[in-house]
Motif scaffolding. Structure first.
Motif, PDB file in Angstrom:
ATOM      1  N   ALA A  13       0.839  -1.206   0.000  1.00 25.36           N
ATOM      2  CA  ALA A  13       0.000   0.000   0.000  1.00 25.36           C
ATOM      3  C   ALA A  13       0.872   1.253   0.000  1.00 25.36           C
ATOM      4  O   ALA A  13       0.617   2.203  -0.753  1.00 25.36           O
ATOM      5  CB  ALA A  13      -0.920  -0.021   1.219  1.00 25.36           C
TER       6      ALA A  13
ATOM      7  N   LEU B  69      -1.995   7.709   3.808  1.00 32.18           N
ATOM      8  CA  LEU B  69      -2.594   6.443   4.215  1.00 32.18           C
ATOM      9  C   LEU B  69      -3.105   6.525   5.650  1.00 32.18           C
ATOM     10  O   LEU B  69      -4.160   5.970   5.977  1.00 32.18           O
ATOM     11  CB  LEU B  69      -1.596   5.301   4.047  1.00 32.18           C
ATOM     12  CG  LEU B  69      -1.361   4.890   2.586  1.00 32.18           C
ATOM     13  CD1 LEU B  69      -0.115   4.027   2.457  1.00 32.18           C
ATOM     14  CD2 LEU B  69      -2.578   4.146   2.032  1.00 32.18           C
TER      15      LEU B  69
ATOM     16  N   LEU C  81      -5.473   3.931   7.192  1.00 30.83           N
ATOM     17  CA  LEU C  81      -4.706   2.725   6.856  1.00 30.83           C
ATOM     18  C   LEU C  81      -3.264   2.814   7.343  1.00 30.83           C
ATOM     19  O   LEU C  81      -2.381   2.158   6.780  1.00 30.83           O
ATOM     20  CB  LEU C  81      -4.729   2.484   5.345  1.00 30.83           C
ATOM     21  CG  LEU C  81      -6.073   2.043   4.750  1.00 30.83           C
ATOM     22  CD1 LEU C  81      -5.954   1.883   3.244  1.00 30.83           C
ATOM     23  CD2 LEU C  81      -6.551   0.735   5.384  1.00 30.83           C
TER      24      LEU C  81
ATOM     25  N   ARG D 247      -1.678  -0.496   7.840  1.00 30.57           N
ATOM     26  CA  ARG D 247      -1.656  -1.433   6.710  1.00 30.57           C
ATOM     27  C   ARG D 247      -0.620  -1.031   5.658  1.00 30.57           C
ATOM     28  O   ARG D 247      -0.684  -1.478   4.517  1.00 30.57           O
ATOM     29  CB  ARG D 247      -3.041  -1.485   6.055  1.00 30.57           C
ATOM     30  CG  ARG D 247      -4.181  -1.801   7.005  1.00 30.57           C
ATOM     31  CD  ARG D 247      -4.189  -3.252   7.423  1.00 30.57           C
ATOM     32  NE  ARG D 247      -5.084  -4.031   6.602  1.00 30.57           N
ATOM     33  CZ  ARG D 247      -5.166  -5.359   6.633  1.00 30.57           C
ATOM     34  NH1 ARG D 247      -4.346  -6.035   7.415  1.00 30.57           N
ATOM     35  NH2 ARG D 247      -6.011  -5.995   5.868  1.00 30.57           N
TER      36      ARG D 247
ATOM     37  N   LEU E 157      -5.677  -6.903   1.333  1.00 30.93           N
ATOM     38  CA  LEU E 157      -6.592  -5.842   1.738  1.00 30.93           C
ATOM     39  C   LEU E 157      -8.000  -6.133   1.234  1.00 30.93           C
ATOM     40  O   LEU E 157      -8.182  -6.746   0.180  1.00 30.93           O
ATOM     41  CB  LEU E 157      -6.126  -4.491   1.176  1.00 30.93           C
ATOM     42  CG  LEU E 157      -4.712  -4.039   1.562  1.00 30.93           C
ATOM     43  CD1 LEU E 157      -4.352  -2.774   0.788  1.00 30.93           C
ATOM     44  CD2 LEU E 157      -4.599  -3.802   3.057  1.00 30.93           C
TER      45      LEU E 157
ATOM     46  N   GLU F  93     -10.580  -1.314   1.662  1.00 31.05           N
ATOM     47  CA  GLU F  93      -9.213  -0.864   1.962  1.00 31.05           C
ATOM     48  C   GLU F  93      -8.452  -0.550   0.682  1.00 31.05           C
ATOM     49  O   GLU F  93      -7.710   0.435   0.619  1.00 31.05           O
ATOM     50  CB  GLU F  93      -8.488  -1.934   2.780  1.00 31.05           C
ATOM     51  CG  GLU F  93      -8.984  -2.031   4.212  1.00 31.05           C
ATOM     52  CD  GLU F  93      -8.375  -3.206   4.958  1.00 31.05           C
ATOM     53  OE1 GLU F  93      -8.220  -3.114   6.184  1.00 31.05           O
ATOM     54  OE2 GLU F  93      -8.062  -4.237   4.308  1.00 31.05           O
ATOM     55  N   GLN F  94      -8.629  -1.365  -0.350  1.00 31.27           N
ATOM     56  CA  GLN F  94      -7.968  -1.088  -1.622  1.00 31.27           C
ATOM     57  C   GLN F  94      -8.443   0.241  -2.207  1.00 31.27           C
ATOM     58  O   GLN F  94      -7.634   1.022  -2.733  1.00 31.27           O
ATOM     59  CB  GLN F  94      -8.241  -2.223  -2.612  1.00 31.27           C
ATOM     60  CG  GLN F  94      -7.539  -3.528  -2.261  1.00 31.27           C
ATOM     61  CD  GLN F  94      -7.770  -4.589  -3.313  1.00 31.27           C
ATOM     62  OE1 GLN F  94      -7.490  -4.391  -4.489  1.00 31.27           O
ATOM     63  NE2 GLN F  94      -8.305  -5.724  -2.886  1.00 31.27           N
TER      64      GLN F  94
ATOM     65  N   ARG G 169      -9.485   2.779  -0.503  1.00 30.74           N
ATOM     66  CA  ARG G 169      -8.892   3.838   0.313  1.00 30.74           C
ATOM     67  C   ARG G 169      -7.431   4.073  -0.085  1.00 30.74           C
ATOM     68  O   ARG G 169      -6.956   5.218  -0.076  1.00 30.74           O
ATOM     69  CB  ARG G 169      -9.010   3.502   1.796  1.00 30.74           C
ATOM     70  CG  ARG G 169     -10.400   3.780   2.356  1.00 30.74           C
ATOM     71  CD  ARG G 169     -10.420   3.677   3.853  1.00 30.74           C
ATOM     72  NE  ARG G 169     -10.639   2.311   4.297  1.00 30.74           N
ATOM     73  CZ  ARG G 169     -10.432   1.894   5.542  1.00 30.74           C
ATOM     74  NH1 ARG G 169      -9.966   2.727   6.464  1.00 30.74           N
ATOM     75  NH2 ARG G 169     -10.675   0.649   5.877  1.00 30.74           N
ATOM     76  N   VAL G 170      -6.723   3.018  -0.443  1.00 34.06           N
ATOM     77  CA  VAL G 170      -5.359   3.195  -0.961  1.00 34.06           C
ATOM     78  C   VAL G 170      -5.408   4.007  -2.253  1.00 34.06           C
ATOM     79  O   VAL G 170      -4.598   4.916  -2.467  1.00 34.06           O
ATOM     80  CB  VAL G 170      -4.671   1.832  -1.204  1.00 34.06           C
ATOM     81  CG1 VAL G 170      -3.311   2.033  -1.883  1.00 34.06           C
ATOM     82  CG2 VAL G 170      -4.490   1.071   0.109  1.00 34.06           C
TER      83      VAL G 170
END
Length: 224
Positions: free
Chosen positions: A100, A124, A129, A132, A140, A144-145, A147-148
Motif C-alpha cells: 500500500a 494512508l 490505513l 496497513r 486488503l 481498503e484497496q 482507500r489506498v
C-alpha cells in the motif's frame, strides 16, 4: 477550475460513427462539489475523460486549472495532469507486487518528490490505513484497496479530484464509508470534487448536481 465550451465527442468512422457528447457547455468553480448524474451510456465517463485530459474532444474547448487542454499534445497533457488532477475509478488499479505504501509513494517518486514515502504514509494514515502500510493489495479488503486508491489520488495534493463510480465494486456499507471519506477529504483539502454516478442519493450529497442524458446536459441545479 473547469470551463467546457461546445464540447462534442464522436467515436468510430462513417457510417458507423457514434456521437457520444453533443455540445456540452459547463463551468465549475474552484472548491465546488459537483455530481454528474445519469444512466449508463449517457456519456458521463466520456465527459470526465475529456475534462481530466485523458480523451480529446472531437470539437469544442476545454480549460482546466487555468490551462487550455485543446492546445496541449499528449506529453504536455500528462504533465498538466501531474499534481493538478487526481482520479479515483471504480477499478482500484493498484499494482499487486507493491505494498500500500509503495502504491501511493512510487508515483510521487516518479514525479520527483523528495519526501514521497513520508507523504504517502501520511495520506494512508489520513484514510485510516496507517496500520496497513506494508500490506499488499491481495491482503486488503475491497474497501481498503479503494482507500489506498484515494490516498494515491490525494497524495500529490491536486486542485481537482475526479471520482468515477468509486463505490461500484463495493457493498453498500463500505461504499457509504468510502464516500464519507471522499467528502471529508474534499472539505479538508479544499480540492474541487467532481463525482460521476448514477445514484441520486450520492449525487444529492454534492452542492451541485448536473444531469446528463444521451450526451446532453438536461438539468443543472444547486442544492438549497
Amino acid at each position: 477550475m473547469i470551463v467546457a465550451d461546445g464540447v462534442t465527442l464522436a467515436l468510430g468512422q462513417p457510417p458507423a460513427r457514434v456521437q457520444i457528447l453533443h455540445g456540452i457547455d459547463l463551468s465549475v468553480a474552484t472548491g465546488d462539489s459537483v455530481a454528474l448524474l445519469g444512466p449508463s451510456g449517457s456519456g458521463k465517463s466520456s465527459l470526465m475523460a475529456i475534462l481530466a485530459g485523458l480523451e480529446r474532444p472531437s470539437s469544442g474547448a476545454v480549460g482546466v486549472t487555468g490551462l487550455d487542454f485543446a492546445t496541449l499534445d499528449e506529453d504536455a497533457l500528462a504533465v498538466a495532469r501531474r499534481g493538478r488532477i487526481g482520479i479515483v475509478l471504480q477499478a482500484f488499479h493498484l499494482l499487486p507486487t507493491m505494498t500500500a505504501l509503495e502504491n501511493v509513494a512510487v508515483p510521487l517518486e516518479l514525479a520527483g518528490e523528495r519526501d514521497a514515502f513520508e507523504r504517502a504514509a501520511a495520506e494512508l494514515e489520513g484514510v485510516g490505513l496507517g496500520h496497513r502500510l506494508d500490506h499488499y493489495p491481495a491482503q486488503l479488503s475491497g474497501g481498503e484497496q479503494q482507500r489506498v486508491a484515494i490516498a494515491r489520488a490525494l497524495a500529490p495534493r491536486p486542485a481537482l479530484l475526479f471520482a468515477d463510480e468509486p463505490t461500484g465494486n463495493l457493498d453498500t456499507a463500505t461504499g457509504a464509508a468510502i464516500m464519507d471519506l471522499l467528502f471529508a477529504r474534499h472539505r479538508d483539502t479544499g480540492a474541487t470534487l467532481f463525482v460521476i454516478t448514477h445514484d441520486p442519493a450520492l449525487a444529492a450529497r454534492c452542492a451541485r448536481v448536473i444531469e446528463l442524458a444521451d450526451g446532453r446536459i438536461v438539468a443543472d441545479r444547486r442544492r438549497a
